[in-house]
Design a protein around this motif. Structure first.
Motif, PDB file in Angstrom:
ATOM      1  N   ASP A  25      29.143  66.835  58.338  1.00 52.44           N
ATOM      2  CA  ASP A  25      30.078  65.908  58.980  1.00 52.44           C
ATOM      3  C   ASP A  25      29.381  64.711  59.609  1.00 52.44           C
ATOM      4  O   ASP A  25      29.913  64.046  60.486  1.00 52.44           O
ATOM      5  N   SER A  26      28.146  64.431  59.160  1.00 54.10           N
ATOM      6  CA  SER A  26      27.375  63.342  59.769  1.00 54.10           C
ATOM      7  C   SER A  26      26.870  62.371  58.708  1.00 54.10           C
ATOM      8  O   SER A  26      26.631  62.753  57.561  1.00 54.10           O
ATOM      9  N   LYS A  27      26.732  61.105  59.145  1.00 58.04           N
ATOM     10  CA  LYS A  27      26.129  60.078  58.304  1.00 58.04           C
ATOM     11  C   LYS A  27      24.944  59.476  59.038  1.00 58.04           C
ATOM     12  O   LYS A  27      25.064  59.057  60.188  1.00 58.04           O
ATOM     13  N   PHE A  28      23.793  59.436  58.344  1.00 64.99           N
ATOM     14  CA  PHE A  28      22.569  58.879  58.922  1.00 64.99           C
ATOM     15  C   PHE A  28      22.198  57.643  58.109  1.00 64.99           C
ATOM     16  O   PHE A  28      22.032  57.725  56.889  1.00 64.99           O
ATOM     17  N   THR A  29      22.077  56.526  58.785  1.00 68.93           N
ATOM     18  CA  THR A  29      21.734  55.282  58.106  1.00 68.93           C
ATOM     19  C   THR A  29      20.258  54.970  58.327  1.00 68.93           C
ATOM     20  O   THR A  29      19.760  54.977  59.461  1.00 68.93           O
ATOM     21  N   TYR A  30      19.548  54.714  57.214  1.00 67.43           N
ATOM     22  CA  TYR A  30      18.116  54.417  57.281  1.00 67.43           C
ATOM     23  C   TYR A  30      17.863  53.028  56.691  1.00 67.43           C
ATOM     24  O   TYR A  30      18.428  52.657  55.664  1.00 67.43           O
ATOM     25  N   LYS A  31      16.993  52.317  57.364  1.00 65.36           N
ATOM     26  CA  LYS A  31      16.548  51.005  56.879  1.00 65.36           C
ATOM     27  C   LYS A  31      15.036  51.001  56.925  1.00 65.36           C
ATOM     28  O   LYS A  31      14.439  51.290  57.969  1.00 65.36           O
ATOM     29  N   ASN A  32      14.413  50.710  55.792  1.00 63.15           N
ATOM     30  CA  ASN A  32      12.953  50.786  55.675  1.00 63.15           C
ATOM     31  C   ASN A  32      12.444  52.154  56.141  1.00 63.15           C
ATOM     32  O   ASN A  32      11.433  52.270  56.837  1.00 63.15           O
ATOM     33  N   ASN A  33      13.221  53.185  55.763  1.00 66.28           N
ATOM     34  CA  ASN A  33      12.892  54.583  56.064  1.00 66.28           C
ATOM     35  C   ASN A  33      12.870  54.893  57.561  1.00 66.28           C
ATOM     36  O   ASN A  33      12.242  55.868  57.991  1.00 66.28           O
ATOM     37  N   LYS A  34      13.572  54.090  58.354  1.00 67.11           N
ATOM     38  CA  LYS A  34      13.716  54.343  59.788  1.00 67.11           C
ATOM     39  C   LYS A  34      15.188  54.525  60.115  1.00 67.11           C
ATOM     40  O   LYS A  34      16.048  53.792  59.626  1.00 67.11           O
ATOM     41  N   LEU A  35      15.496  55.525  60.948  1.00 69.59           N
ATOM     42  CA  LEU A  35      16.870  55.805  61.340  1.00 69.59           C
ATOM     43  C   LEU A  35      17.391  54.696  62.244  1.00 69.59           C
ATOM     44  O   LEU A  35      16.790  54.377  63.264  1.00 69.59           O
ATOM     45  N   ILE A  36      18.561  54.114  61.875  1.00 70.94           N
ATOM     46  CA  ILE A  36      19.120  53.034  62.700  1.00 70.94           C
ATOM     47  C   ILE A  36      20.494  53.392  63.259  1.00 70.94           C
ATOM     48  O   ILE A  36      20.955  52.764  64.219  1.00 70.94           O
ATOM     49  N   SER A  37      21.180  54.427  62.676  1.00 76.44           N
ATOM     50  CA  SER A  37      22.477  54.818  63.245  1.00 76.44           C
ATOM     51  C   SER A  37      22.871  56.195  62.762  1.00 76.44           C
ATOM     52  O   SER A  37      22.445  56.658  61.700  1.00 76.44           O
ATOM     53  N   ILE A  38      23.726  56.865  63.591  1.00 72.36           N
ATOM     54  CA  ILE A  38      24.293  58.167  63.259  1.00 72.36           C
ATOM     55  C   ILE A  38      25.789  58.095  63.501  1.00 72.36           C
ATOM     56  O   ILE A  38      26.231  57.680  64.578  1.00 72.36           O
ATOM     57  N   ASN A  39      26.590  58.523  62.532  1.00 72.45           N
ATOM     58  CA  ASN A  39      28.043  58.531  62.675  1.00 72.45           C
ATOM     59  C   ASN A  39      28.599  59.880  62.254  1.00 72.45           C
ATOM     60  O   ASN A  39      28.149  60.477  61.265  1.00 72.45           O
ATOM     61  N   LYS A  40      29.620  60.361  63.004  1.00 68.15           N
ATOM     62  CA  LYS A  40      30.322  61.576  62.644  1.00 68.15           C
ATOM     63  C   LYS A  40      31.462  61.215  61.688  1.00 68.15           C
ATOM     64  O   LYS A  40      32.137  60.213  61.864  1.00 68.15           O
ATOM     65  N   ILE A  41      31.635  62.060  60.677  1.00 69.49           N
ATOM     66  CA  ILE A  41      32.675  61.806  59.682  1.00 69.49           C
ATOM     67  C   ILE A  41      33.948  62.528  60.100  1.00 69.49           C
ATOM     68  O   ILE A  41      33.945  63.726  60.335  1.00 69.49           O
ATOM     69  N   ILE A  42      35.054  61.768  60.231  1.00 69.08           N
ATOM     70  CA  ILE A  42      36.358  62.364  60.530  1.00 69.08           C
ATOM     71  C   ILE A  42      37.167  62.315  59.248  1.00 69.08           C
ATOM     72  O   ILE A  42      37.534  61.237  58.772  1.00 69.08           O
ATOM     73  N   LEU A  43      37.384  63.445  58.665  1.00 66.68           N
ATOM     74  CA  LEU A  43      38.032  63.502  57.363  1.00 66.68           C
ATOM     75  C   LEU A  43      39.537  63.645  57.495  1.00 66.68           C
ATOM     76  O   LEU A  43      40.040  64.463  58.271  1.00 66.68           O
ATOM     77  N   ALA A  44      40.231  62.828  56.732  1.00 66.00           N
ATOM     78  CA  ALA A  44      41.691  62.928  56.720  1.00 66.00           C
ATOM     79  C   ALA A  44      42.143  64.256  56.145  1.00 66.00           C
ATOM     80  O   ALA A  44      43.216  64.756  56.450  1.00 66.00           O
ATOM     81  N   ILE A  45      41.242  64.844  55.352  1.00 59.68           N
ATOM     82  CA  ILE A  45      41.628  66.101  54.726  1.00 59.68           C
ATOM     83  C   ILE A  45      41.841  67.208  55.736  1.00 59.68           C
ATOM     84  O   ILE A  45      42.548  68.182  55.490  1.00 59.68           O
ATOM     85  N   ILE A  46      41.212  67.075  56.920  1.00 61.81           N
ATOM     86  CA  ILE A  46      41.407  68.090  57.965  1.00 61.81           C
ATOM     87  C   ILE A  46      42.867  68.114  58.392  1.00 61.81           C
ATOM     88  O   ILE A  46      43.485  69.162  58.541  1.00 61.81           O
ATOM     89  N   THR A  47      43.435  66.926  58.584  1.00 59.26           N
ATOM     90  CA  THR A  47      44.841  66.837  58.968  1.00 59.26           C
ATOM     91  C   THR A  47      45.737  67.384  57.864  1.00 59.26           C
ATOM     92  O   THR A  47      46.701  68.116  58.124  1.00 59.26           O
ATOM     93  N   ILE A  48      45.394  67.034  56.643  1.00 59.16           N
ATOM     94  CA  ILE A  48      46.186  67.519  55.514  1.00 59.16           C
ATOM     95  C   ILE A  48      46.135  69.034  55.440  1.00 59.16           C
ATOM     96  O   ILE A  48      47.150  69.706  55.199  1.00 59.16           O
ATOM     97  N   THR A  49      44.941  69.594  55.678  1.00 56.36           N
ATOM     98  CA  THR A  49      44.795  71.055  55.627  1.00 56.36           C
ATOM     99  C   THR A  49      45.672  71.736  56.657  1.00 56.36           C
ATOM    100  O   THR A  49      46.300  72.765  56.395  1.00 56.36           O
TER     101      THR A  49
END
Length: 501
Positions: free
Chosen positions: A81-105
């Protein structure tokens, strides 16, 4: 220098280039198998805009994630449930994924189970090309009939259908239950074939079951694989109680010890370890498995042949071929050696030794043609062969000794032998026709009493004798069997060489 992402105590390489993960074991176009470290492997499918990465440890899948390429220096890694963004192999941001499918489920859970199943089956259908029908049995079994529309069975078709089916039922698994399942194929002629027996599965056994079904169908006749299919029939249910996962390393196998390598004795690729990946090629199937001690096994399988390569710490340690001879026999070829197995037990071993071509010999400048011929004649008395005449020819003179001139055959033989054990004949060869099978019986026991004997034995028979005699054993005779040179009887040889007798 490669950097790693620490995720749940695991070190994941921070790179979108598969070749930077570690030691490359195998590459086929955009599929990579890479050894990372210790017992960790990465299986990577590379697409235009992202990589699908699976990380295995000791044959167990630890993580599966996607690396999405943004530009040449930036990518986003999606794990759970996480997204890690890397630039030049360095971590620049972390985001949690909120899936619409959870609501549908959650909404789907509110709907009655019957409606939920019907809705799920509609979602699975693709423009009515594949239709799912639910037939509820009277007991704990549920049966799905999946229209195939006259297609021929293939791995791709079965994987696609089964993966869709699995998504609709995987939420029924809990930490303390398992599924029982039976798979059938209904052909257009209304014939129904049951593929294998009932299997019990945990949630982690999906890939194992797919491969199990494929292997079962591959061993069936061409009819089952080439006849058009009306539908797949999947009967299943759930039962309380956890069972062992299917993807395990078997312990009831036989092993071959070869140069400190413990090799599985089996023609079945699935016996070599835990399945990492199976790829269907044109006329072959490529298996990657992980065995004991983190060994990686690559098996290229065709109908009657397995090409096997084993890797340790990312480096190849042994390579060999297994050729199927019959249902329960195969031969393993390693280097110049062949090991034959029946019912997974070794029954024969052979080795091919390289030999040099016979080269032309130079003519000897010191060729010695000094030889003596000797022959023994016998008669039968009371079923016993008794020598009565010994004839000797030294190239100039011939001598014959008859038993009538001696007290017995022993005196006859010793006298004849002593007649050639003189300095005049030092270095001569004594040829006796068929000596190894006949004459040696009468001569040997007397030779050992009057001289130093050194026999040359081949296949349990004396083929020549080195005889040293004299006060200081300074003289030598060599007894040889002329039949080993001239493979015929004396009568035929004399006629062949036109020798008067």
């Amino acid at each position: 220098m490669l950097k790693f992402q620490n995720y749940k105590k695991y070190k994941l390489p921070i790179t979108i280039n598969p070749l930077n993960y570690g030691k490359l074991i195998y590459q086929n176009i955009n599929f990579y198998v890479v050894f990372i470290n210790n017992r960790n492997l990465a299986l990577i499918d590379q697409y235009d805009l992202y990589n699908q990465v699976k990380i295995y440890t000791n044959g167990e899948l630890n993580f599966e994630y996607k690396d999405h390429k943004i530009d040449d220096s930036t990518f986003i890694r999606s794990i759970e449930d996480s997204k890690f963004t890397y630039k030049n192999n360095k971590l620049i941001s972390i985001n949690k994924i909120i899936l619409a499918i959870i609501t549908i489920t959650l909404i789907l859970f509110i709907i009655s189970s019957e409606n939920y199943l019907n809705l799920a089956m509609v979602v699975l259908s693709n423009k009515n090309i594949i239709k799912l029908r639910k037939v509820r049995s009277k007991n704990v079994w549920d049966t799905l009939v999946i229209d195939i529309n006259n297609k021929i069975f293939s791995r791709t078709l079965f994987e696609r259908i089964f993966n869709k089916f699995w998504k609709t039922i995987e939420n029924n698994f809990s930490s303390n239950n398992h599924m029982f399942i039976l798979f059938k194929v209904k052909y257009v002629n209304n014939e129904i074939s049951t593929i294998g027996k009932i299997q019990r599965l945990n949630k982690a056994d999906k890939d194992w079951y797919i491969n199990w079904i494929i292997n079962n169908l591959e061993f069936k006749s061409e009819y089952y694989n080439e006849t058009q299919i009306d539908s797949f029939i999947i009967s299943y249910g759930f039962k309380d109680g956890k069972i062992s996962d299917k993807n395990i390393i078997k312990t009831d196998l036989n092993y071959q010890n070869y140069k400190n390598n413990k090799l599985v004795i089996s023609f079945n690729p699935l016996d070599f370890g835990k399945i990492l990946n199976i790829t269907k090629l044109d006329n072959e199937t490529l298996y990657f498995l992980q065995g004991e001690n983190g060994l990686v096994i690559k098996i290229l399988n065709s109908e009657n042949e397995n090409s096997i390569e084993i890797f340790k710490l990312g480096d190849p340690i042994i390579k060999f071929e297994d050729l199927k001879l019959s249902e329960n026999k195969f031969v393993r070829i390693i280097d110049n050696k062949k090991f034959y197995f029946e019912n997974n037990q070794q029954i024969l071993f052979s080795k091919e030794n390289k030999s040099k071509f016979i080269s032309k010999l130079e003519k000897s400048k010191n060729l010695i043609n000094n030889f003596i011929t000797l022959d023994i004649e016998t008669y039968i008395k009371d079923n016993v062969l008794i020598p009565f005449c010994i004839s000797i020819y030294d190239g100039k003179e011939s001598y014959s000794y008859f038993i009538s001139d001696f007290k017995n055959s022993t005196e006859l033989i010793i006298t004849a032998l002593r007649s050639i054990m003189i300095r005049k004949y030092n270095g001569f060869n004594v040829y006796i026709h068929n000596m190894a099978k006949f004459d040696i019986i009468f001569l040997l026991k007397h030779l050992v009493k009057i001289a130093d004997v050194q026999p040359v034995i081949h296949n349990g028979r004396i083929i020549s004798i080195n005889l040293n005699f004299g006060k200081d054993l300074e003289y030598r005779l060599q007894f040889k069997d002329s039949y080993l040179i001239l493979l015929s009887s004396l009568s035929k040889l004399t006629n062949g060489f036109r020798v008067e007798t």
